[in-house]
Design a protein around this motif. Structure first.
Motif, PDB file in Angstrom:
ATOM      1  N   PHE A 135       0.827  -1.208   0.000  1.00 50.41           N
ATOM      2  CA  PHE A 135       0.000   0.000   0.000  1.00 50.41           C
ATOM      3  C   PHE A 135       0.868   1.268   0.000  1.00 50.41           C
ATOM      4  CE2 PHE A 135      -2.873  -3.289   1.627  1.00 50.41           C
ATOM      5  CZ  PHE A 135      -3.928  -3.130   0.738  1.00 50.41           C
ATOM      6  N   PHE A 140       2.529  -3.013   6.061  1.00 53.70           N
ATOM      7  CA  PHE A 140       3.430  -4.125   5.784  1.00 53.70           C
ATOM      8  C   PHE A 140       2.598  -5.399   5.684  1.00 53.70           C
ATOM      9  CE2 PHE A 140       5.665  -1.184   8.698  1.00 53.70           C
ATOM     10  CZ  PHE A 140       6.608  -0.705   7.807  1.00 53.70           C
ATOM     11  N   ALA A 141       3.118  -6.373   4.942  1.00 47.03           N
ATOM     12  CA  ALA A 141       2.435  -7.662   4.871  1.00 47.03           C
ATOM     13  C   ALA A 141       3.459  -8.750   5.150  1.00 47.03           C
ATOM     14  CB  ALA A 141       1.816  -7.874   3.494  1.00 47.03           C
ATOM     15  N   LYS A 142       3.021  -9.768   5.896  1.00 44.34           N
ATOM     16  CA  LYS A 142       3.887 -10.915   6.139  1.00 44.34           C
ATOM     17  C   LYS A 142       3.443 -12.013   5.177  1.00 44.34           C
ATOM     18  CE  LYS A 142       5.690 -13.755   9.879  1.00 44.34           C
ATOM     19  NZ  LYS A 142       5.498 -14.205  11.259  1.00 44.34           N
ATOM     20  N   ILE A 143       4.381 -12.459   4.333  1.00 44.42           N
ATOM     21  CA  ILE A 143       4.051 -13.406   3.274  1.00 44.42           C
ATOM     22  C   ILE A 143       4.832 -14.695   3.474  1.00 44.42           C
ATOM     23  CG2 ILE A 143       3.886 -13.702   0.740  1.00 44.42           C
ATOM     24  CD1 ILE A 143       2.728 -11.049   1.246  1.00 44.42           C
TER      25      ILE A 143
ATOM     26  N   ILE B  17      -6.178   3.000   4.775  1.00 50.57           N
ATOM     27  CA  ILE B  17      -5.672   1.628   4.782  1.00 50.57           C
ATOM     28  C   ILE B  17      -5.907   1.032   6.172  1.00 50.57           C
ATOM     29  CG2 ILE B  17      -3.646   0.149   4.387  1.00 50.57           C
ATOM     30  CD1 ILE B  17      -4.676   1.712   1.873  1.00 50.57           C
ATOM     31  N   PHE B  19      -7.268  -2.951   8.222  1.00 49.92           N
ATOM     32  CA  PHE B  19      -7.402  -4.400   8.029  1.00 49.92           C
ATOM     33  C   PHE B  19      -8.428  -4.989   8.995  1.00 49.92           C
ATOM     34  CE2 PHE B  19      -3.165  -2.985   6.852  1.00 49.92           C
ATOM     35  CZ  PHE B  19      -3.176  -3.339   5.512  1.00 49.92           C
ATOM     36  N   PHE B  26      -7.728  -6.979   3.907  1.00 49.50           N
ATOM     37  CA  PHE B  26      -7.857  -5.538   3.694  1.00 49.50           C
ATOM     38  C   PHE B  26      -9.298  -5.129   3.978  1.00 49.50           C
ATOM     39  CE2 PHE B  26      -8.819  -2.025   0.646  1.00 49.50           C
ATOM     40  CZ  PHE B  26      -8.066  -1.056   1.292  1.00 49.50           C
ATOM     41  N   ASP B 121      -1.363  -0.916  -4.661  1.00 47.42           N
ATOM     42  CA  ASP B 121      -1.628  -1.604  -3.389  1.00 47.42           C
ATOM     43  C   ASP B 121      -0.523  -2.615  -3.042  1.00 47.42           C
ATOM     44  OD1 ASP B 121      -2.489  -3.235  -5.440  1.00 47.42           O
ATOM     45  OD2 ASP B 121      -4.494  -3.582  -4.633  1.00 47.42           O
ATOM     46  N   THR B 213      -0.402 -14.678   1.866  1.00 47.60           N
ATOM     47  CA  THR B 213      -0.318 -13.527   2.769  1.00 47.60           C
ATOM     48  C   THR B 213      -0.849 -13.954   4.134  1.00 47.60           C
ATOM     49  OG1 THR B 213      -0.584 -12.014   0.933  1.00 47.60           O
ATOM     50  CG2 THR B 213      -1.030 -11.137   3.122  1.00 47.60           C
ATOM     51  N   GLN B 215      -0.455 -12.027   7.230  1.00 49.56           N
ATOM     52  CA  GLN B 215      -0.946 -10.953   8.072  1.00 49.56           C
ATOM     53  C   GLN B 215      -0.469  -9.585   7.580  1.00 49.56           C
ATOM     54  OE1 GLN B 215      -0.019 -11.514  12.268  1.00 49.56           O
ATOM     55  NE2 GLN B 215      -2.215 -11.210  12.641  1.00 49.56           N
ATOM     56  N   PHE B 216      -1.298  -8.587   7.852  1.00 49.34           N
ATOM     57  CA  PHE B 216      -0.907  -7.203   7.569  1.00 49.34           C
ATOM     58  C   PHE B 216      -0.574  -6.493   8.877  1.00 49.34           C
ATOM     59  CE2 PHE B 216      -3.699  -8.310   4.001  1.00 49.34           C
ATOM     60  CZ  PHE B 216      -2.918  -7.928   2.929  1.00 49.34           C
ATOM     61  N   GLU B 217       0.107  -5.388   8.730  1.00 54.30           N
ATOM     62  CA  GLU B 217       0.533  -4.637   9.907  1.00 54.30           C
ATOM     63  C   GLU B 217       0.615  -3.167   9.498  1.00 54.30           C
ATOM     64  OE1 GLU B 217       4.820  -4.412  11.975  1.00 54.30           O
ATOM     65  OE2 GLU B 217       4.185  -6.430  11.464  1.00 54.30           O
TER      66      GLU B 217
END
Lengths: 320, 247
Positions: A135, A140-143, B17, B19, B26, B121, B213, B215-217
């Motif tokens: 974004f 941040f994303a954990k992949i 943005i 989550f 998202f 994105d 994916t 998790q987002f942070e």
């Protein structure tokens, strides 16, 4: 088993971001016990063995006689073949122009899972997962990567360089790549010596400067800080500054240690390209400029007065 | 000449943005969706210009997405293009998307496959290269200019410290960035025409899953700006040196 690092060479020189990627690879190799091997393609004026001081054990230089300014897409074939030969489990590139070209092509050839724009070491506690910026720097994303072979591109300025000493073994070999239909006609050097995405400090200015004739003081400040120059979109669109200096959503995205924004209001599109900067300094005469909300330090004042004083103050500190 | 422009649906630049589901999804609540600017402003508009210069050009627009992507592909069609194709699947990862596009490219006899340089994105910058890798077509990344003469394209791309001009015959995969074209606004005629242009929905090709994916942070919020008086620049230099340690 090995970890393969792509040594990014532009105009005969090893790019600074390569040192970051090797340091990343060295820390990863320490955790996995893999051998750390570098692959360089084409001629190089720098001493490739010296990359051993960042943790490379071996450097393989393919086609050392080939002089060129930028990597070719067919290099991906050679990198993929070498990865198979060296039983590489992880391939590391910088998220640079060269990495953006070669990493996906290499991943496709190896049927390897790819994650680009990685910002920290993988979590190996349950498989292999990495954190990346998404974004436009706003999250941040954990992949998790589920394939046996993985390709990562590491964001410039996100991993600190560690020099430990040591010399790498240099092995040279021929470059074997398929023929390509792409014919390079000419290369034009336009940018300054300092790469905008790699620069530790970036000095940027916007419409508040009123015209291109006023960039002298910005250049002086950048010179004093050994910084790269950048600008906002309206400035590039008005042709006050070249397009390659435009940072923001549709320009270049950067993450320097220090970003100095002069006379830039801080529209959300601009912030999208610079919000990964570690420290942001905003100089703007409008106290309501939205950029102050994203800044660490700010001066509400006239750029034409503040900037020359700032340059002088830095010069004074450097000489004292 | 047959052109395929790859289109992504992305949240609007100004979207908040956030989550949901323990930071695994998202939060699309209240989000305005747009055509990814890199795809629209540069890849699509340049393709439309090529068609305007040569009415013999066939221009297809493609997206990988579920039915909620239809309004976005119609928005893109309002700018131009003959027909749209939607591959009916959620775009879960770049390799999934690239595999879907590559499968279509292999069947579709396209001369030029255009993508934007990245989406706003995911910012991956990988789909173009992955398509080229899978189809074994030449790949020109980060193009700023593209001119056509017959079956030959002259393309300028960004390289370290400058620009490279190269030539290539069809077919080729090109990722587009700023410089390629100027953004356009669709007119009423285009919007009306887009409603009746064909939109073909096809089912996805099978593939393995490469990544997931987890998790987002969100980044830690900034602690707030420290303001320094304009006549105290020495203090700013001291703070940058001693506190922030960046100079």
């Amino acid at each position: 088993m090995s970890i393969l690092v792509y040594i990014d060479i532009a105009n005969g020189k090893i790019k600074k971001s390569t040192h970051e990627v090797i340091s990343y690879g060295a820390d990863l190799a320490a955790a996995t016990g893999d051998q750390l091997i570098g692959v360089a393609i084409g001629s190089c004026q720098d001493q490739l063995q010296e990359l051993g001081s960042f943790g490379l054990q071996e450097v393989i230089q393919l086609g050392k006689e080939i002089e060129r300014n930028a990597p070719a897409e067919t290099d991906a074939w050679a990198i993929a073949s070498l990865a198979i030969e060296k039983k590489a489990t992880t391939l590391l590139f910088s998220h640079s122009l060269g990495g953006k070209l070669l990493a996906p092509l290499t991943a496709a050839r190896l049927k390897a899972g790819i994650v680009s724009g990685v910002i920290s070491l993988p979590d190996l506690s349950n498989g292999f997962s990495v954190k990346r910026s998404v974004f436009s720097g706003k999250a941040f994303a954990k992949i998790a990567i589920k394939t046996a072979v993985r390709v990562l591109t590491i964001n410039p300025n996100s991993y600190s360089v560690k020099q430990t000493g040591g010399v790498a073994t240099l092995i040279t070999a021929a470059l074997t790549t398929p023929s390509t239909r792409i014919r390079t006609k000419n290369i034009e050097n336009t940018a300054g010596a300092l790469s905008l995405t790699e620069a530790g400090i970036v000095v940027s200015a916007g419409r508040g400067l009123k015209g291109p004739e006023n960039w002298g003081m910005v250049e002086e400040l950048a010179g004093e800080l050994n910084a790269a120059l950048a600008c906002s979109r309206p400035v590039a669109d008005a042709h006050w500054r070249p397009h390659h200096e435009h940072v923001g959503q549709t320009g270049v995205a950067i993450a320097p240690n220090l970003y100095v924004a002069i006379g830039i209001s801080g529209a959300i599109q601009h912030l999208a390209g610079v919000n990964r900067s570690k420290v942001i300094v905003v100089i703007n005469k409008d106290p309501e400029a939205p950029f102050f909300k994203a800044a660490d330090y700010g001066i509400v004042g006239d750029a034409f007065e503040v900037v020359p004083q700032l340059t002088a103050a830095i010069k004074k500190v450097k000489t004292s | 000449m047959k052109i395929l422009v790859c289109i992504s649906k992305t949240p609007d630049t100004t979207a908040k943005i956030a989550f949901t589901d323990n930071n695994t999804k998202f939060d699309a609540n209240g989000v305005q969706w747009i055509v990814n600017p890199w795809d629209e402003w540069f890849a699509l508009v340049r393709a439309i210009e090529l068609k305007e210069a040569d009415p013999g050009v066939t221009l297809h627009l493609l997206t990988v997405g579920e039915a909620d992507a239809d309004p976005i592909i119609r928005k893109a069609l309002a700018l131009g293009g003959d027909e749209a194709i939607r591959i009916n699947a959620a775009p879960t990862e770049s390799q999934f998307v690239a595999h879907q596009i590559a499968t279509l490219v292999k069947e579709g006899n396209y001369d030029l496959i255009l993508t934007g340089k990245e989406t706003i994105d995911h910012n991956g910058s990988t789909v173009g290269g992955l398509i080229a890798g899978e189809t074994e077509l030449p790949f020109i990344s980060l193009a700023t200019k593209l001119e056509r003469q017959g079956n030959t394209l002259t393309i300028t791309r960004e390289v370290e410290g400058g620009q490279e001009v190269c030539e290539v015959e069809f077919p080729v995969v090109v990722s587009a960035q700023k410089g390629m074209a100027e953004a356009r606004i669709p007119n009423m005629r285009g919007i009306m025409a887009a409603r009746t242009k064909p939109l073909r929905v096809i089912e996805p090709a099978e593939t393995i899953s490469y990544t997931e994916t987890l998790q987002f942070e969100l980044p830690a919020p900034k602690s707030g700006v420290k303001l320094i008086a304009p006549d105290q620049v020495e203090e700013l230099v001291r703070l940058l040196h001693e506190e922030a340690k960046v100079i």
